[in-house]
Write a protein that holds these residues in place. Structure first.
Motif, PDB file in Angstrom:
ATOM      1  N   TYR A   1      21.532  40.733  -2.885  1.00 38.36           N
ATOM      2  CA  TYR A   1      20.257  41.444  -2.688  1.00 38.36           C
ATOM      3  C   TYR A   1      19.532  41.626  -4.020  1.00 38.36           C
ATOM      4  N   PHE A   2      20.271  41.938  -5.060  1.00 38.55           N
ATOM      5  CA  PHE A   2      19.708  42.121  -6.394  1.00 38.55           C
ATOM      6  C   PHE A   2      19.023  40.847  -6.883  1.00 38.55           C
TER       7      PHE A   2
ATOM      8  N   SER B   1      18.144  38.216  -5.027  1.00 39.31           N
ATOM      9  CA  SER B   1      17.224  37.627  -4.069  1.00 39.31           C
ATOM     10  C   SER B   1      15.925  38.403  -3.928  1.00 39.31           C
ATOM     11  N   LYS B   2      16.012  39.736  -3.861  1.00 39.56           N
ATOM     12  CA  LYS B   2      14.834  40.537  -3.552  1.00 39.56           C
ATOM     13  C   LYS B   2      14.353  41.402  -4.710  1.00 39.56           C
ATOM     14  N   LEU B   3      15.241  41.948  -5.516  1.00 37.18           N
ATOM     15  CA  LEU B   3      14.821  42.847  -6.591  1.00 37.18           C
ATOM     16  C   LEU B   3      14.332  42.057  -7.810  1.00 37.18           C
ATOM     17  N   LYS B   4      15.129  41.116  -8.267  1.00 35.93           N
ATOM     18  CA  LYS B   4      14.776  40.203  -9.354  1.00 35.93           C
ATOM     19  C   LYS B   4      14.150  40.908 -10.567  1.00 35.93           C
ATOM     20  N   PRO B   5      14.849  41.848 -11.170  1.00 37.43           N
ATOM     21  CA  PRO B   5      14.293  42.467 -12.383  1.00 37.43           C
ATOM     22  C   PRO B   5      14.304  41.482 -13.548  1.00 37.43           C
ATOM     23  N   LYS B   6      13.686  41.855 -14.635  1.00 38.27           N
ATOM     24  CA  LYS B   6      13.608  40.992 -15.795  1.00 38.27           C
ATOM     25  C   LYS B   6      15.014  40.695 -16.327  1.00 38.27           C
ATOM     26  N   GLY B   7      15.291  39.438 -16.558  1.00 36.05           N
ATOM     27  CA  GLY B   7      16.598  39.023 -17.058  1.00 36.05           C
ATOM     28  C   GLY B   7      17.592  38.662 -15.972  1.00 36.05           C
ATOM     29  N   SER B   8      17.245  38.876 -14.694  1.00 38.16           N
ATOM     30  CA  SER B   8      18.188  38.596 -13.608  1.00 38.16           C
ATOM     31  C   SER B   8      18.507  37.107 -13.504  1.00 38.16           C
TER      32      SER B   8
ATOM     33  N   PHE C   1      18.940  35.031 -15.917  1.00 44.06           N
ATOM     34  CA  PHE C   1      19.993  34.713 -16.886  1.00 44.06           C
ATOM     35  C   PHE C   1      21.364  35.109 -16.349  1.00 44.06           C
ATOM     36  N   PHE C   2      21.459  36.306 -15.750  1.00 45.97           N
ATOM     37  CA  PHE C   2      22.742  36.757 -15.210  1.00 45.97           C
ATOM     38  C   PHE C   2      23.158  35.908 -14.007  1.00 45.97           C
ATOM     39  N   PHE C   3      22.178  35.471 -13.229  1.00 43.79           N
ATOM     40  CA  PHE C   3      22.488  34.603 -12.099  1.00 43.79           C
ATOM     41  C   PHE C   3      23.041  33.263 -12.592  1.00 43.79           C
ATOM     42  N   LEU C   4      22.489  32.778 -13.705  1.00 44.98           N
ATOM     43  CA  LEU C   4      22.994  31.550 -14.303  1.00 44.98           C
ATOM     44  C   LEU C   4      24.435  31.724 -14.776  1.00 44.98           C
ATOM     45  N   LEU C   5      24.751  32.894 -15.336  1.00 46.04           N
ATOM     46  CA  LEU C   5      26.126  33.169 -15.760  1.00 46.04           C
ATOM     47  C   LEU C   5      27.081  33.113 -14.566  1.00 46.04           C
TER      48      LEU C   5
ATOM     49  N   VAL D   1      33.812  41.084  -6.796  1.00 45.26           N
ATOM     50  CA  VAL D   1      32.994  40.090  -7.506  1.00 45.26           C
ATOM     51  C   VAL D   1      33.514  38.706  -7.152  1.00 45.26           C
ATOM     52  N   ASN D   2      32.805  38.058  -6.253  1.00 44.16           N
ATOM     53  CA  ASN D   2      33.144  36.697  -5.846  1.00 44.16           C
ATOM     54  C   ASN D   2      31.888  35.838  -5.978  1.00 44.16           C
ATOM     55  N   PRO D   3      31.817  34.973  -7.003  1.00 45.23           N
ATOM     56  CA  PRO D   3      30.583  34.210  -7.245  1.00 45.23           C
ATOM     57  C   PRO D   3      30.103  33.411  -6.039  1.00 45.23           C
ATOM     58  N   VAL D   4      31.035  32.783  -5.317  1.00 45.20           N
ATOM     59  CA  VAL D   4      30.648  31.961  -4.175  1.00 45.20           C
ATOM     60  C   VAL D   4      30.021  32.826  -3.085  1.00 45.20           C
ATOM     61  N   VAL D   5      30.617  33.985  -2.815  1.00 45.40           N
ATOM     62  CA  VAL D   5      30.078  34.883  -1.792  1.00 45.40           C
ATOM     63  C   VAL D   5      28.704  35.415  -2.211  1.00 45.40           C
ATOM     64  N   ILE D   6      28.548  35.718  -3.491  1.00 46.44           N
ATOM     65  CA  ILE D   6      27.240  36.164  -3.990  1.00 46.44           C
ATOM     66  C   ILE D   6      26.189  35.086  -3.749  1.00 46.44           C
TER      67      ILE D   6
END
Length: 294
Positions: free
Chosen positions: A109-110, A112-119, A121-125, A168-173
């Protein structure tokens, strides 16, 4: 004039071509052989568990038992208290399911919908962590379980580490994010205008609209927990805390071979039943996972 119907990737007209027909039946034969190879071991384990001891040790072994001793199921269940291990596994499953859906769902949800500044980069991690071997984090994770940082708490012989690992499961996220991307942003914006908080929007709007992905993730999580061995074996040292798989492994030295097979039967049946009942949702889940876009 009749129009050609299409069933799957091969249409009726294509199927009438000798070359296509040969290829079709060749692939069908290969898939049938692969299915039989995959099915034979669990079927043999289940059938062998009903043999008497003499037949069990016969060489060459029999595939179909000459006599079925159904009473061995009940006797083994009571003697080794498998209900306790089923209950323990249920505790692990429920907690893991809650942590998986809540925390990974919030992360999806963070992003996909919130997308704050820098998100981004963290999604790439998170995408990068999918590429890392699962064995990389075993030593540091186990060290933190034995001596949790700052609080110096030993979490061995508790189910908390198993639940934390599911948070914390990257695939599920990625699966959650991909599905949440299909929910119209206008619904989130309308709820926000009406004064709903971000958490309230997630719990009251996003999750109720996410039935297919929730069912899929739940089924895959339950099946994964039931078959998980490594972390339960490393963490749960007290027999009263063992899960079914750990109990079978730890008791194998004291059990006759036929009783070990019965224990494996107890471990095999629940995941098989789960798959047979919910296989349609599991196939949908693989479709969702395969449609993930970077």
């Amino acid at each position: 004039m009749k129009t050609a119907k299409s069933s799957g990737i091969i249409g009726d007209l294509e199927y009438k071509t000798p070359k296509v027909k040969i290829m079709y039946w060749l692939f069908f034969a290969i898939m049938t052989i692969i299915s039989l190879v995959c099915l034979l071991p669990p079927v043999w384990v289940i059938l062998s568990s009903f043999k008497d001891v003499k037949e069990f040790y016969e060489i060459p072994p029999t595939i179909i038992p000459r006599s079925f001793h159904i009473e061995k199921l009940w006797d083994t269940w009571n003697e080794f208290k498998f209900m306790r291990y089923y209950v323990n596994t249920s505790y692990v499953t429920i907690g893991t399911l809650v942590f998986t859906v809540l925390f990974n769902g919030l992360a999806g949800y963070f992003f996909s919908k919130l997308k704050p500044k820098g998100s981004a980069f963290f999604f790439l991690l998170i995408l990068w962590t999918v590429l890392l071997p699962s064995t990389v984090g075993i030593v540091p994770l186990f060290g933190n379980i034995v001596d949790f940082p700052l609080f110096h708490i030993n979490f061995t012989n508790t189910y908390w580490p198993l639940w934390f690992l599911a948070a914390v499961n990257p695939v599920v996220i990625l699966i959650f994010k991909n599905f949440f991307d299909t929910i119209p942003a206008s619904l989130v914006e309308s709820a926000h205008i009406d004064g709903a908080s971000k958490l309230s929007i997630f719990l009251r709007i996003i999750l109720p609209l996410s039935g297919p992905v929730l069912i899929t993730i739940s089924i895959l999580t339950i099946n994964g927990v039931w078959n998980d061995f490594f972390w339960p074996y490393m963490i749960l040292k007290d027999q009263s805390q063992w899960t079914v798989i750990v109990a079978i492994f730890n008791l194998k030295a004291t059990l006759p071979a036929d009783i070990q097979f019965l224990g494996l039967t107890f471990a095999i049946v629940p995941p098989v039943l789960l798959f047979l009942v919910f296989q349609r949702y599991i196939m949908q889940g693989y479709s969702i996972a395969g449609s993930i876009k970077g």
